[in-house]
Design an enzyme around this catalytic site. Structure first.
Site, PDB file in Angstrom:
ATOM      1  CG  HIS A   1      -0.720   0.421   2.535  1.00 39.90           C
ATOM      2  ND1 HIS A   1      -0.280  -0.703   3.139  1.00 39.90           N
ATOM      3  CD2 HIS A   1      -0.348   1.608   3.142  1.00 39.90           C
ATOM      4  CE1 HIS A   1       0.138  -0.194   4.573  1.00 39.90           C
ATOM      5  NE2 HIS A   1       0.168   1.401   4.267  1.00 39.90           N
TER       6      HIS A   1
ATOM      7  CG  ASP B   1       0.312  -4.001   2.638  1.00 42.68           C
ATOM      8  OD1 ASP B   1       1.037  -3.418   1.749  1.00 42.68           O
ATOM      9  OD2 ASP B   1      -0.624  -3.321   3.631  1.00 42.68           O
TER      10      ASP B   1
ATOM     11  CB  SER C   1       2.692   1.793   6.399  1.00 41.07           C
ATOM     12  OG  SER C   1       1.673   1.179   6.890  1.00 41.07           O
TER      13      SER C   1
HETATM   14  N1  ARG Z   1      -4.398   0.417   7.451  1.00 42.15           N
HETATM   15  C1  ARG Z   1      -3.289   0.590   6.789  1.00 42.15           C
HETATM   16  C2  ARG Z   1      -2.696   1.788   7.079  1.00 42.15           C
HETATM   17  O1  ARG Z   1      -3.207   2.885   7.771  1.00 42.15           O
HETATM   18  C3  ARG Z   1      -3.267   0.098   5.701  1.00 42.15           C
HETATM   19  C4  ARG Z   1      -3.885   1.077   4.677  1.00 42.15           C
HETATM   20  C5  ARG Z   1      -3.939   0.336   3.207  1.00 42.15           C
HETATM   21  N2  ARG Z   1      -5.008  -0.380   2.837  1.00 42.15           N
HETATM   22  C6  ARG Z   1      -6.237  -0.416   2.497  1.00 42.15           C
HETATM   23  N3  ARG Z   1      -7.004  -1.391   2.278  1.00 42.15           N
HETATM   24  N4  ARG Z   1      -6.686   0.811   2.343  1.00 42.15           N
HETATM   25  O2  ARG Z   1      -2.135   2.531   6.276  1.00 42.15           O
HETATM   26  N1  GLU Z   2      -1.067   1.341   7.586  1.00 47.96           N
HETATM   27  C1  GLU Z   2      -0.429   2.360   8.186  1.00 47.96           C
HETATM   28  C2  GLU Z   2       0.629   3.333   7.434  1.00 47.96           C
HETATM   29  O1  GLU Z   2       0.016   3.672   6.444  1.00 47.96           O
HETATM   30  C3  GLU Z   2       0.375   1.940   9.639  1.00 47.96           C
HETATM   31  C4  GLU Z   2      -0.790   1.375  10.602  1.00 47.96           C
HETATM   32  C5  GLU Z   2      -1.037   2.273  11.465  1.00 47.96           C
HETATM   33  O2  GLU Z   2      -1.582   3.385  11.410  1.00 47.96           O
HETATM   34  O3  GLU Z   2      -0.399   1.788  12.449  1.00 47.96           O
HETATM   35  O4  GLU Z   2       1.340   3.765   8.034  1.00 47.96           O
END
Ligand code: ARG
Ligand code: GLU
Length: 699
Positions: free
Chosen positions: A84, A221, A634
């Site tokens: 991502h 991921d 991330s």
């Molecule tokens: N939750 C993760 C973060 O905060 C992954 C986000 C990307 N994935 C998604 N399905 N939108 O960035």
């Molecule tokens: N998916 C998140 C990011 O893009 C990390 C997850 C979080 O917020 O801990 O940094």
């Protein structure tokens, strides 16, 4: 200066105890934590983590793009981050014919690695406490404006001194603890970063937004890039003649896997936390801001989903935008739940009451009610800003029109315009924008206080009679609705662009926002900053035994903890690992996000896992641990007790997303991808074993 000295005393005294695993620590001060880390299982030294003179683990970690982390994993500049995090790059190289999002991408030789304009990565060269230098000219008698100006100048001078474009050195000075402390960060920035590999989305985004922020998780991921440098190994703009960068340090990979209770640590760039925020600030987030933003995004997401499910082309166009909108939307929902469950507002109120009583005979007297008062005054302006951002700025046509108008203001440039137009229209579907416009403007009319609505809005509604009719006019009359008209624009068309209805729309809302909201919110936020600076210092005196760490601000941090399951609610206990079996259980050819590649099904059926299986004979996929992380972490390396790479961080569990405000050791968990699943995917799905040959494995 008196205040500064008290502050230092407070920070050095407070290094001893911390609540279990909470904290994002500054690498250059990690010696203050190292005893605790070692007691919990870490087998290396503080110098191994951060050293000014020798290569240390920090030299294998980068800030990736504008808000992710990455790590070096080979002596030839190979870099790992999340799928991502590389998503917009993968998407930019994709089309219906070459759908790298859907099918994955693997460069089989160096010449196939794809350059990415605008992408850079930065290594932290060094960091330094510069509080004394920055605050040297400040006195207690100064007004806040004078102080700010003095600080700004001191920062500028310092930054200029260390910036060196030829060597790719750039710097920032960051305020920590609300400006009680200042740190200089010097970075080496590389700009030729090429895409090397990405699994198909059916692996890299497996579970999509349904599984996002959730455990148990089975998302692969990750994506792979390579840093290129000039012949002297220095940062350089993209050139065919550049060569793979030879890093000072890279991670060795451990295939040992993880067991519950194992020590882990995370090295990365968390973006923003507010651990010391006042009860009123929390109440606003929990009761006002998050709920409204969630509602507005639900509307947009439903509209996007409708069109995306009807066409593959639209799905590609909106995949990245949709993921961005959905991500915060879901996080806010978990955050609200978590804040409520932790009773955060009440707990903070009690703390503030105790603080207030303690402060009665000190310089901090009255601070709590002062902060309360500022928040009350600020609330309508904060709300107007949140609402403006989630409605007006969400209209794609008009934000694009505005960026073209800005180009004219800067000086028309045909090449630039054509580039902007290409980028915009490649991923623009007008029916989505129009339908969102209608829905968002209805919400706007209902919820934005009238004093913040421009006359223009009232006139449009009166002239057209409904949001639908207004949209009809706007999306037909604006030249931006037709990409051919945009492509045909010349230097002579400045007036046309500025008077276009889409530009006008943006301008009119911005104007009233700039006049009625911004000055007040700026003033109040400044007052708040100032009050927090005192409050923070007071809190450190008040809670002498608490281990304080500065809020995250996209600077390099160390978090440590252990692999550990959790209980999200009564009657449920989650174990800390997931395996390929879970992917097969979720596999469903009829649901886009759960439709795995046939190869994976075949491998499962034949159980020919080769060397990638864990001790239990299964292919490991993800694991969770108690490391305190945030957005920006991330792609961060997850490291074992010996300093070797065991995973890539990519998320947090939903029940723990309030950890940006309050950390609950019972349920706050980071989610990492097991490095063995990464290698398995490269080898067995990508058939790109040549990349694995570059890596070095720990004995
Ligand atoms: N939750 C993760 C973060 O905060 C992954 C986000 C990307 N994935 C998604 N399905 N939108 O960035
Ligand atoms: N998916 C998140 C990011 O893009 C990390 C997850 C979080 O917020 O801990 O940094």
């Amino acid at each position: 200066m008196k205040r500064i000295i008290t502050f230092f005393l407070a920070t050095t005294l407070a290094v001893l105890t911390s609540k279990a695993d909470e904290g994002m620590w500054l690498p250059s001060l990690i010696s203050q934590r190292i005893a605790d880390m070692q007691e919990k299982g870490f087998r290396l030294s503080a110098e191994d983590i951060y050293s000014i003179n020798e290569a240390s683990l920090k030299d294998a970690v980068v800030l990736f793009g504008r808000g992710c982390t990455g790590e070096l994993i080979s002596p030839e500049g190979l870099l790992l981050t999340n799928h991502h995090c590389g998503y917009s790059q993968i998407q930019k190289h994709s089309s219906v014919e070459h759908d790298y999002l859907k099918d994955g991408f693997w460069a089989m030789s160096r010449s196939e690695e794809l350059p990415n304009e605008g992408l850079s990565v930065s290594f932290l060269d060094r960091m330094e406490d510069v509080t004394e230098i920055i605050l040297k000219g400040c006195t207690d008698e100064m007004t806040e404006e004078e102080r700010r100006e003095t600080v700004r100048k001191a920062c500028e001078e310092l930054i200029e001194k260390v910036t060196d474009d030829k060597k790719g050195l750039r710097a920032t000075v960051e305020a920590l603890y609300y400006g009680n402390q200042y740190f200089l960060f010097v970075y080496r920035e590389f700009k030729d970063i090429r895409l090397v590999g990405a699994p198909p989305s059916s692996i890299g985004k497996f579970g999509g937004d349904t599984d996002n922020w959730m455990w148990p998780r089975h998302t692969g991921d990750f994506s792979i890039f390579r840093i290129y440098a000039d012949k002297e190994n220095n940062p350089a703009e993209y050139s065919e003649n550049n060569v793979p960068y030879i890093p000072k340090k890279f991670f060795k990979i451990s295939l040992d896997g993880v067991n519950e209770g194992d020590f882990t640590f995370i090295y990365g760039f968390p973006g923003r936390t507010q651990e010391y925020i006042h009860s009123e600030g929390v109440r606003y987030i929990e009761e006002v801001s998050d709920p409204h933003k969630i509602h507005l995004r639900t509307i947009r997401l439903d509209i996007q989903k409708k069109y995306m499910s009807q066409s593959q082309a639209v799905r590609i166009m909106y995949s990245s935008k949709n993921a961005n909108v959905a991500n915060a939307w879901k996080k806010w929902q978990g955050e609200v739940k978590g804040l409520k469950k932790m009773n955060t507002v009440e707990v903070k109120r009690q703390l503030e009451k105790d603080f207030d009583a303690w402060a009665a005979d000190k310089e901090y007297k009255g601070l709590v009610s002062k902060i309360d008062g500022i928040y009350k005054e600020l609330e309508p302006y904060a709300f107007a800003t949140d609402y403006f951002n989630e409605t007006i700025r969400a209209v794609e046509l008009s934000t694009f029109a505005m960026s073209v108008a800005r180009l004219y203001q800067k000086g028309f440039d045909e090449g630039e315009l054509s580039k902007m137009a290409q980028t915009f229209y490649k991923d623009y579907h007008l029916p989505i924008d129009k339908e969102s416009f209608i829905a968002l403007m209805k919400e706007y009319g209902r919820n934005m206080p009238e004093r913040f609505q421009p006359d223009y809005y009232k006139k449009m509604m009166a002239d057209h009679g409904s949001e639908e009719a207004w949209a009809e006019a706007l999306f037909v009359n604006s030249l931006f609705a037709d990409k051919e008209k945009v492509k045909a624009l010349t230097a002579e068309d400045k007036e046309t662009v500025i008077n276009d209805p889409a530009t006008e729309f943006y301008n009119e809302f911005v104007k009233i926002h700039a006049a009625e909201v911004l000055p007040q919110s700026r003033r109040l936020n400044n007052e708040l900053q100032l009050a927090y600076r005192d409050y923070m210092r007071g809190l450190m005196e008040f809670q002498k035994d608490r281990a304080f760490y500065p809020d995250a601000n996209l600077t390099l941090r160390v978090a440590y903890g252990q692999v550990k399951g959790y209980s999200p609610s009564d009657g449920i206990y989650f174990t800390p690992y997931s395996t390929l079996r879970g992917i097969i259980e979720k596999d469903n050819p009829d649901i886009f996000d759960y439709n795995i590649p046939q190869t994976l099904r075949d491998i499962w059926k034949n159980k020919d896992y080769g060397k990638w299986a864990g001790k239990d004979g299964e292919i490991p996929v993800c694991f969770i641990a108690t490391n305190h992380t945030s957005g920006g972490n991330s792609g961060s390396p997850v490291i074992n007790a010996d300093g070797n790479l065991i995973g890539i961080n990519f998320d947090r569990v939903w029940e723990g997303t309030m950890s940006d405000i309050v950390f609950d050791p019972e349920v706050c968990r980071n989610i990492a991808l097991d490095i063995r699943y990464v290698l398995f995917t490269i080898d067995r799905i990508g058939n790109a074993g040549h990349l694995i040959d570059e890596m070095v494995f720990a004995e």
